[in-house]
Enzyme design. Structure first.
Site, PDB file in Angstrom:
ATOM      1  N   ASP A 174       1.074  -0.239   7.321  1.00  0.00           N
ATOM      2  CA  ASP A 174       1.391  -0.544   5.915  1.00  0.00           C
ATOM      3  C   ASP A 174       2.674   0.205   5.542  1.00  0.00           C
ATOM      4  O   ASP A 174       2.770   1.426   5.732  1.00  0.00           O
ATOM      5  CB  ASP A 174       0.214  -0.071   5.046  1.00  0.00           C
ATOM      6  CG  ASP A 174       0.346  -0.473   3.584  1.00  0.00           C
ATOM      7  OD1 ASP A 174       1.423  -0.231   2.999  1.00  0.00           O
ATOM      8  OD2 ASP A 174      -0.625  -0.987   3.025  1.00  0.00           O
TER       9      ASP A 174
ATOM     10  N   HIS B  77       1.060  -4.345   4.127  1.00  0.00           N
ATOM     11  CA  HIS B  77       0.482  -4.245   2.784  1.00  0.00           C
ATOM     12  C   HIS B  77       0.248  -5.611   2.129  1.00  0.00           C
ATOM     13  O   HIS B  77      -0.261  -5.678   1.022  1.00  0.00           O
ATOM     14  CB  HIS B  77       1.455  -3.424   1.911  1.00  0.00           C
ATOM     15  CG  HIS B  77       0.856  -2.888   0.647  1.00  0.00           C
ATOM     16  ND1 HIS B  77      -0.121  -1.922   0.635  1.00  0.00           N
ATOM     17  CD2 HIS B  77       1.095  -3.182  -0.658  1.00  0.00           C
ATOM     18  CE1 HIS B  77      -0.441  -1.640  -0.624  1.00  0.00           C
ATOM     19  NE2 HIS B  77       0.277  -2.396  -1.425  1.00  0.00           N
TER      20      HIS B  77
ATOM     21  N   SER C  86      -4.512  -2.201  -3.329  1.00  0.00           N
ATOM     22  CA  SER C  86      -3.429  -1.302  -3.712  1.00  0.00           C
ATOM     23  C   SER C  86      -3.721  -0.642  -5.062  1.00  0.00           C
ATOM     24  O   SER C  86      -4.717   0.067  -5.177  1.00  0.00           O
ATOM     25  CB  SER C  86      -2.107  -2.082  -3.705  1.00  0.00           C
ATOM     26  OG  SER C  86      -1.040  -1.190  -3.699  1.00  0.00           O
TER      27      SER C  86
END
Ligand SMILES: N[C@@H](CCC(=O)N[C@@H](CS)C(=O)NCC(=O)O)C(=O)O
Length: 276
Positions: A222, A254, A146
């Site tokens: 996600d 995610h 991320s």
């Protein structure tokens, strides 16, 4: 440097260390996994940069990377994601301030005095770990999740020759065009968007390309995929005809359940480059 903990782990040692940082002007904590081989000779290292809200600890305890790193004889380093402490600026939002350093050197108040995570992960921590531990400075690779995927991609593209390979899990790919990016780059770097471009993997890819192996995995479901913009990065990779493996993994979200599902692939991918 202070040892917070050292635990035997897959034949090696999972350590946590704290040290005063010149870059960030506060104490910083990081995790370091050393495989058994480090008792005898310098070992290659894989950097793991974490995402929003994380400390050094999340990936260290949830990604499950140590088993595969031990198998490959590779060290893992887990830096924190921001400066921390009472004297360090913060924000109520989870995505700004402590836990959200975005791997940049802030130039704006109130962030400028401590939020220098680029210098920390690009210069200070590499010098420290290659100086104090049995790590081979010439064999480094980098990954992240991320915000940390954004960090991994931008560091790899900005520091040619430093890393043998780069990968990312659900990276923030185009922060100058995303709410995961515009808010933070504006706060840390100011309104002049020309200063943001060097921190945008898609813009860097369009401008410079990349000449080391590249692997990116993102979950097809996600919950943050609109903020991550993997399609913008893929387009830039295609336009430059950069050899890369960019995958959308069906049904994954995610979370660290996603990261831990593909970490073996990523460690193997890096091992190939690190032992070439
Ligand atoms: N808390 C935020 C999302 C934060 C988030 O998903 N953080 C990811 C990285 S971007 C993470 O790794 N969280 C820590 C963890 O799962 O251990 C929200 O719910 O909107």
């Amino acid at each position: 440097m202070e040892t917070i903990s050292e635990n035997r782990c897959f034949g090696g040692v999972q350590g946590v260390y704290r040290h005063p940082s010149k870059a960030t002007g506060c104490d910083m904590t990081f995790g370091l996994f050393l495989p058994e081989e480090a008792e005898d000779h310098p070992v290659p290292v894989l950097w793991y940069l974490s995402g929003l809200t994380c400390t050094h600890e999340n990936a260290m305890v949830k990604a499950g990377a140590q088993a595969w790193a031990a198998e490959q004889g590779i060290a893992l380093v887990f830096p924190d994601t921001s400066p921390r402490g009472e004297g360090v600026a913060d924000d109520e939002a989870y995505d700004l301030g402590q836990g959200a350093g975005f791997y940049v050197n802030a130039t704006q108040d109130p962030w400028a005095p401590h939020f220098r995570m680029w210098d920390y992960v690009a210069d200070e921590l590499p010098r420290l770990i290659t100086g104090d531990f049995n790590i081979d400075e010439d064999r480094q690779s980098i990954t992240g999740h991320s915000m940390g995927g954004h960090g991994a991609l931008t560091l790899a593209m900005s520091l040619p020759g430093r890393f043998r390979s780069v990968s990312a899990f659900s990276p923030i790919c185009h922060p100058t065009a995303s709410d995961w990016g515009r808010k933070q780059l504006g706060a840390y770097l100011g309104d002049d968007e020309s200063t943001w471009a060097v921190h945008d993997a898609t813009l860097l890819m369009r401008e410079k390309g990349l000449d080391i192996p590249l692997l990116v995995d993102t979950g097809s479901t996600d919950q943050f995929v609109d903020l991550l913009m993997p399609e913008a990065f893929a387009e830039a990779v295609n336009t430059r005809r950069v050899p890369a493996t960019l995958r959308l993994q069906k049904g994954y979200d995610h979370s660290y359940f996603f990261v831990s599902s593909f970490i073996e692939d990523h460690v193997s991918f890096h091992a190939e480059a690190l032992y070439e």
